[in-house]
Design a protein around this motif. Structure first.
Motif, PDB file in Angstrom:
ATOM      1  N   LYS A 156       0.831  -1.203   0.000  1.00  0.00           N
ATOM      2  CA  LYS A 156       0.000   0.000   0.000  1.00  0.00           C
ATOM      3  C   LYS A 156       0.868   1.257   0.000  1.00  0.00           C
ATOM      4  N   LYS A 157       1.907   1.260   0.830  1.00  0.00           N
ATOM      5  CA  LYS A 157       2.781   2.429   0.906  1.00  0.00           C
ATOM      6  C   LYS A 157       3.591   2.600  -0.366  1.00  0.00           C
ATOM      7  N   ALA A 158       4.012   1.491  -0.971  1.00  0.00           N
ATOM      8  CA  ALA A 158       4.759   1.571  -2.215  1.00  0.00           C
ATOM      9  C   ALA A 158       3.906   2.131  -3.352  1.00  0.00           C
ATOM     10  N   LYS A 159       2.639   1.761  -3.348  1.00  0.00           N
ATOM     11  CA  LYS A 159       1.734   2.287  -4.378  1.00  0.00           C
ATOM     12  C   LYS A 159       1.563   3.793  -4.238  1.00  0.00           C
ATOM     13  N   GLU A 160       1.587   4.262  -2.995  1.00  0.00           N
ATOM     14  CA  GLU A 160       1.359   5.683  -2.748  1.00  0.00           C
ATOM     15  C   GLU A 160       2.639   6.506  -2.781  1.00  0.00           C
ATOM     16  N   SER A 161       3.757   5.910  -2.369  1.00  0.00           N
ATOM     17  CA  SER A 161       5.004   6.684  -2.227  1.00  0.00           C
ATOM     18  C   SER A 161       6.147   6.188  -3.106  1.00  0.00           C
ATOM     19  N   GLY A 162       5.958   5.064  -3.776  1.00  0.00           N
ATOM     20  CA  GLY A 162       7.037   4.531  -4.607  1.00  0.00           C
ATOM     21  C   GLY A 162       7.936   3.566  -3.875  1.00  0.00           C
ATOM     22  N   ILE A 163       7.879   3.558  -2.568  1.00  0.00           N
ATOM     23  CA  ILE A 163       8.684   2.636  -1.771  1.00  0.00           C
ATOM     24  C   ILE A 163       7.985   2.396  -0.438  1.00  0.00           C
ATOM     25  N   GLY A 164       8.136   1.207   0.112  1.00  0.00           N
ATOM     26  CA  GLY A 164       7.531   0.894   1.399  1.00  0.00           C
ATOM     27  C   GLY A 164       8.447   0.044   2.250  1.00  0.00           C
ATOM     28  N   TRP A 165       8.725   0.496   3.451  1.00  0.00           N
ATOM     29  CA  TRP A 165       9.546  -0.248   4.421  1.00  0.00           C
ATOM     30  C   TRP A 165       8.680  -0.548   5.641  1.00  0.00           C
ATOM     31  N   VAL A 166       8.656  -1.797   6.054  1.00  0.00           N
ATOM     32  CA  VAL A 166       7.888  -2.167   7.245  1.00  0.00           C
ATOM     33  C   VAL A 166       8.757  -3.070   8.123  1.00  0.00           C
ATOM     34  N   ALA A 167       8.876  -2.733   9.397  1.00  0.00           N
ATOM     35  CA  ALA A 167       9.588  -3.566  10.366  1.00  0.00           C
ATOM     36  C   ALA A 167       8.606  -3.990  11.437  1.00  0.00           C
ATOM     37  N   ALA A 168       8.643  -5.279  11.829  1.00  0.00           N
ATOM     38  CA  ALA A 168       7.689  -5.787  12.806  1.00  0.00           C
ATOM     39  C   ALA A 168       8.397  -6.512  13.936  1.00  0.00           C
ATOM     40  N   LYS A 169       7.862  -6.360  15.136  1.00  0.00           N
ATOM     41  CA  LYS A 169       8.317  -7.129  16.289  1.00  0.00           C
ATOM     42  C   LYS A 169       7.141  -7.949  16.810  1.00  0.00           C
ATOM     43  N   GLY A 170       7.411  -8.873  17.731  1.00  0.00           N
ATOM     44  CA  GLY A 170       6.333  -9.648  18.325  1.00  0.00           C
ATOM     45  C   GLY A 170       5.652 -10.570  17.343  1.00  0.00           C
ATOM     46  N   MET A 196      23.894  -8.892   9.253  1.00  0.00           N
ATOM     47  CA  MET A 196      23.192  -7.814   8.562  1.00  0.00           C
ATOM     48  C   MET A 196      21.680  -7.981   8.714  1.00  0.00           C
ATOM     49  N   ASN A 197      21.210  -9.222   8.516  1.00  0.00           N
ATOM     50  CA  ASN A 197      19.791  -9.522   8.653  1.00  0.00           C
ATOM     51  C   ASN A 197      19.306  -9.216  10.068  1.00  0.00           C
ATOM     52  N   GLU A 198      20.126  -9.539  11.068  1.00  0.00           N
ATOM     53  CA  GLU A 198      19.760  -9.294  12.466  1.00  0.00           C
ATOM     54  C   GLU A 198      19.563  -7.801  12.723  1.00  0.00           C
ATOM     55  N   VAL A 199      20.405  -6.966  12.116  1.00  0.00           N
ATOM     56  CA  VAL A 199      20.262  -5.517  12.261  1.00  0.00           C
ATOM     57  C   VAL A 199      18.946  -5.058  11.625  1.00  0.00           C
ATOM     58  N   PHE A 200      18.664  -5.561  10.408  1.00  0.00           N
ATOM     59  CA  PHE A 200      17.419  -5.200   9.736  1.00  0.00           C
ATOM     60  C   PHE A 200      16.200  -5.555  10.580  1.00  0.00           C
ATOM     61  N   CYS A 201      16.266  -6.694  11.242  1.00  0.00           N
ATOM     62  CA  CYS A 201      15.088  -7.204  11.947  1.00  0.00           C
ATOM     63  C   CYS A 201      15.007  -6.737  13.395  1.00  0.00           C
ATOM     64  N   SER A 202      15.847  -7.273  14.261  1.00  0.00           N
ATOM     65  CA  SER A 202      15.694  -6.972  15.689  1.00  0.00           C
ATOM     66  C   SER A 202      16.057  -5.541  16.043  1.00  0.00           C
ATOM     67  N   SER A 203      17.123  -5.002  15.452  1.00  0.00           N
ATOM     68  CA  SER A 203      17.548  -3.643  15.817  1.00  0.00           C
ATOM     69  C   SER A 203      16.537  -2.599  15.377  1.00  0.00           C
ATOM     70  N   LEU A 204      16.073  -2.701  14.148  1.00  0.00           N
ATOM     71  CA  LEU A 204      15.157  -1.697  13.627  1.00  0.00           C
ATOM     72  C   LEU A 204      13.743  -1.839  14.189  1.00  0.00           C
ATOM     73  N   SER A 205      13.395  -3.036  14.626  1.00  0.00           N
ATOM     74  CA  SER A 205      12.033  -3.223  15.136  1.00  0.00           C
ATOM     75  C   SER A 205      11.948  -3.060  16.650  1.00  0.00           C
ATOM     76  N   GLY A 206      13.109  -3.004  17.325  1.00  0.00           N
ATOM     77  CA  GLY A 206      13.103  -2.853  18.766  1.00  0.00           C
ATOM     78  C   GLY A 206      12.771  -4.126  19.508  1.00  0.00           C
ATOM     79  N   LYS A 207      12.948  -5.280  18.854  1.00  0.00           N
ATOM     80  CA  LYS A 207      12.639  -6.560  19.489  1.00  0.00           C
ATOM     81  C   LYS A 207      13.935  -7.255  19.915  1.00  0.00           C
ATOM     82  N   SER A 208      13.814  -8.306  20.701  1.00  0.00           N
ATOM     83  CA  SER A 208      14.959  -9.037  21.217  1.00  0.00           C
ATOM     84  C   SER A 208      15.805  -9.641  20.093  1.00  0.00           C
TER      85      SER A 208
END
Length: 290
Positions: free
Chosen positions: A101-115, A242-254
């Motif tokens: 949805k965000k990519a359609k509206e802005s050209g790019i979409g980044w989503v990070a999830a925890k939990g 690198m993947n760990e930084v993308f996931c846990s660091s950016l999402s604020g999860k363990s």
């Protein structure tokens, strides 16, 4: 140890899944999604080996059957999501829909999830973006089964990386790979086949390479992609980091080190870590030319 499903067992899994995962997902408005993700990935190691795993997590409360994803913070092109410790397929679906949805509206979409929890084959989510006409990427961290170069204990996950992109003439490209030499599911396959492990797959509890799949499974120690240091295993280690930084660091999860321990199939949540296996999704989508 989880028994390998035979031809008849897959039928029983199909009967069991709608009564467990899919019933839960129906309550959340994603009827059958968890089962479909498993079914699509049955050719890989993110398959029905995890069916029992999912059900046990629901029974023990490690996965919240009523957990619903919610947006904590967002901009026009980004979002931070709390999955509420729900099923990984439910959280993944919510996040990829939001990213598209965000990519359609802005050209790019980044989503990070925890939990979140195990969400099946990473390529499934990247392909969802590709089928919508976007370049899609999906990342997740996982249990600390990967042993960094020059170490003897696991500190990072198999941390898969997936990318899918549409091409002309209805063609497409899909990359879906773990940052470990193999996923633990492949070690399970060797157990059931009664075959030894190839060099560079796994370590025993003594930190030395093992060719015994049962020892490797019980030890829970996998080499990074590339194997030992002499064959560039440090590159897989870096990809996982690198993947760990993308996931846990950016999402604020363990981080992975606070996920499931070495008894990864039977472990209970540690204090302060509600999920058995916190899975985190990050998706990147960009419009393709034309």
């Amino acid at each position: 140890m989880l028994q390998q499903p035979g031809p008849g067992d897959l039928g029983r899994f199909r009967c069991a899944m709608p009564q467990s995962d899919c019933t839960v997902i129906t309550r959340q408005g994603h009827n059958g999604l968890g089962y479909r993700v498993l079914r699509v990935s049955d050719h890989s190691t993110s398959s029905f080996f995890f069916a029992e795993f999912y059900v046990k997590d629901l029974e023990t409360g490690a996965t919240n059957p009523k957990g619903k994803p919610r947006i904590l913070k967002e901009t026009a092109a980004t979002a931070w999501v709390d999955g509420g410790d729900g099923l990984g397929a439910t959280v993944g679906n919510f996040c990829m829909d939001l990213a598209i949805k965000k990519a359609k509206e802005s050209g790019i979409g980044w989503v990070a999830a925890k939990g979140s929890n195990h969400f099946g084959m990473a390529g499934w989510w990247a392909q969802r973006a590709e089928k919508s006409g976007y370049i899609g990427m999906a990342f997740t961290n996982s249990s600390p089964l990967l042993v960094p170069t020059r170490s003897k204990d696991g500190a990072l996950g198999t941390n898969p990386i997936a990318m899918a992109a549409p091409a002309s003439g209805g063609d497409s490209i899909l990359v879906d790979m773990s940052s470990s030499a193999v996923a633990m599911g492949k070690v399970e396959v060797k157990i059931h086949e009664g075959k030894p492990l190839p060099p560079g797959w796994a370590m025993g509890p003594d930190g030395k390479m093992t060719h015994d799949p049962q020892v490797a499974f019980d030890s829970g120690r996998l080499y990074p992609l590339g194997g030992v240091e002499e064959t560039s295993g440090y590159k897989g280690y870096c990809l996982s980091a690198m993947n760990e930084v993308f996931c846990s660091s950016l999402s604020g999860k363990s981080p992975a080190t606070l996920g499931r321990d070495k008894t990864w199939r039977a472990s209970k949540p540690r204090p302060g870590v509600r999920c058995h296996r916190p899975w985190l999704l990050r998706a990147w989508l960009r419009r393709t030319p034309g």
